[in-house]
Design an enzyme around this catalytic site. Structure first.
Site, PDB file in Angstrom:
ATOM      1  N   LEU A   1      67.505  28.202  34.622  1.00 29.99           N
ATOM      2  CA  LEU A   1      67.794  28.294  36.211  1.00 29.99           C
ATOM      3  C   LEU A   1      66.858  27.822  37.239  1.00 29.99           C
ATOM      4  O   LEU A   1      67.231  27.965  38.494  1.00 29.99           O
ATOM      5  CB  LEU A   1      68.408  29.721  36.440  1.00 29.99           C
ATOM      6  CG  LEU A   1      69.527  30.167  35.397  1.00 29.99           C
ATOM      7  CD1 LEU A   1      69.692  31.809  35.737  1.00 29.99           C
ATOM      8  CD2 LEU A   1      70.593  29.411  35.288  1.00 29.99           C
ATOM      9  N   CYS A   2      65.791  27.252  36.751  1.00 31.70           N
ATOM     10  CA  CYS A   2      64.832  26.815  37.919  1.00 31.70           C
ATOM     11  C   CYS A   2      65.152  25.476  38.266  1.00 31.70           C
ATOM     12  O   CYS A   2      65.518  24.513  37.560  1.00 31.70           O
ATOM     13  CB  CYS A   2      63.464  26.811  36.964  1.00 31.70           C
ATOM     14  SG  CYS A   2      61.903  26.941  38.123  1.00 31.70           S
ATOM     15  N   HIS A   3      65.044  25.228  39.319  1.00 33.77           N
ATOM     16  CA  HIS A   3      65.360  23.867  40.124  1.00 33.77           C
ATOM     17  C   HIS A   3      64.372  22.616  39.812  1.00 33.77           C
ATOM     18  O   HIS A   3      63.161  23.126  39.916  1.00 33.77           O
ATOM     19  CB  HIS A   3      65.628  23.766  41.604  1.00 33.77           C
ATOM     20  CG  HIS A   3      66.646  24.886  42.142  1.00 33.77           C
ATOM     21  ND1 HIS A   3      66.622  26.156  42.250  1.00 33.77           N
ATOM     22  CD2 HIS A   3      67.961  24.663  42.358  1.00 33.77           C
ATOM     23  CE1 HIS A   3      67.753  26.751  42.642  1.00 33.77           C
ATOM     24  NE2 HIS A   3      68.533  25.956  42.648  1.00 33.77           N
TER      25      HIS A   3
ATOM     26  N   MET B   1      57.046  29.275  40.451  1.00 36.99           N
ATOM     27  CA  MET B   1      57.244  29.070  38.987  1.00 36.99           C
ATOM     28  C   MET B   1      56.287  27.891  38.334  1.00 36.99           C
ATOM     29  O   MET B   1      55.921  27.959  37.219  1.00 36.99           O
ATOM     30  CB  MET B   1      58.410  29.032  38.395  1.00 36.99           C
ATOM     31  CG  MET B   1      59.326  30.260  38.834  1.00 36.99           C
ATOM     32  SD  MET B   1      58.843  31.772  37.966  1.00 36.99           S
ATOM     33  CE  MET B   1      58.750  31.494  36.283  1.00 36.99           C
ATOM     34  N   GLU B   2      56.166  26.796  39.158  1.00 35.42           N
ATOM     35  CA  GLU B   2      55.393  25.770  38.794  1.00 35.42           C
ATOM     36  C   GLU B   2      53.876  26.161  38.758  1.00 35.42           C
ATOM     37  O   GLU B   2      53.301  25.791  37.589  1.00 35.42           O
ATOM     38  CB  GLU B   2      55.623  24.405  39.510  1.00 35.42           C
ATOM     39  CG  GLU B   2      57.274  23.983  39.610  1.00 35.42           C
ATOM     40  CD  GLU B   2      58.260  24.815  40.120  1.00 35.42           C
ATOM     41  OE1 GLU B   2      59.456  24.218  39.776  1.00 35.42           O
ATOM     42  OE2 GLU B   2      58.182  25.739  40.727  1.00 35.42           O
TER      43      GLU B   2
ATOM     44  N   ASP C   1      44.629  26.890  22.083  1.00 33.75           N
ATOM     45  CA  ASP C   1      44.686  26.075  21.021  1.00 33.75           C
ATOM     46  C   ASP C   1      43.592  25.201  20.947  1.00 33.75           C
ATOM     47  O   ASP C   1      43.282  24.968  19.406  1.00 33.75           O
ATOM     48  CB  ASP C   1      45.958  25.060  21.407  1.00 33.75           C
ATOM     49  CG  ASP C   1      46.219  24.145  20.071  1.00 33.75           C
ATOM     50  OD1 ASP C   1      46.661  24.927  19.099  1.00 33.75           O
ATOM     51  OD2 ASP C   1      46.519  23.094  20.506  1.00 33.75           O
TER      52      ASP C   1
END
Length: 166
Positions: free
Chosen positions: A82-84, A120-121, A135
């Site tokens: 649901l993130c644009h 969010m980004e 990693d």
């Protein structure tokens, strides 16, 4: 099913029937928005020293993590439901050693001119940079800990500016 107490206005990603949906932001003004997030990777002092000396079996640990964070910010809408998708105008990922931790502090700054924010980004950039650091260095130490990923600040948009407590 959603309870009667939960309204669409309280949970913007649920419709009236309680189904997940992508919020319509077409009515919002296009403004400049910026977000800064941070996190850290804690490790043994000896692991930090080996990375700083370039002794990781996988090569350029920091450069690879920085690029991974940038790439992740650009792919956030593919990773977070649901993130644009947003036209990002800036993504900067910095990774600095912190001997007191010991480990690395990661910070991401993301900027756009759009109808919705880039929190969010920025958080995704930090998260993936931290995962990539892990990693790249896991051959040196498997007990490293990703810690304290959070939003530091955001500017722009209807909800205004935000600044996290120190």
């Amino acid at each position: 099913m959603t309870s009667p107490e939960i309204s669409e206005s309280r949970l913007s990603h649920l419709d009236a029937a309680g189904q997940a949906n992508m919020v319509d932001v077409s009515h919002k003004a296009v403004t400049t928005r910026e977000a800064i997030a941070e996190g850290s990777l804690k490790m043994a002092a000896s692991t930090l020293e080996q990375i700083e000396q370039g002794n990781s079996p996988k090569g350029d640990v920091l450069g690879t993590a920085r690029i991974a964070g940038i790439m992740a910010a650009k792919q956030t809408s593919a990773l977070i439901p649901l993130c644009h998708p947003l036209p990002l105008s800036k993504v900067k990922v910095s990774i600095e050693p912190d001997r007191a931790l010991p480990g690395y502090r990661i910070q991401a700054t993301v900027k756009t001119k759009a109808e919705t924010g880039v929190e969010m980004e920025a958080l995704t950039a930090v998260s993936v940079a931290a995962l990539t650091l892990y990693d790249m260095a896991k051959a040196l130490e498997k007990s490293m800990e990703i810690q304290s990923i959070r939003l530091l600040q955001k500017t722009g948009g209807k909800s205004g500016d935000y600044q996290a407590s120190p």
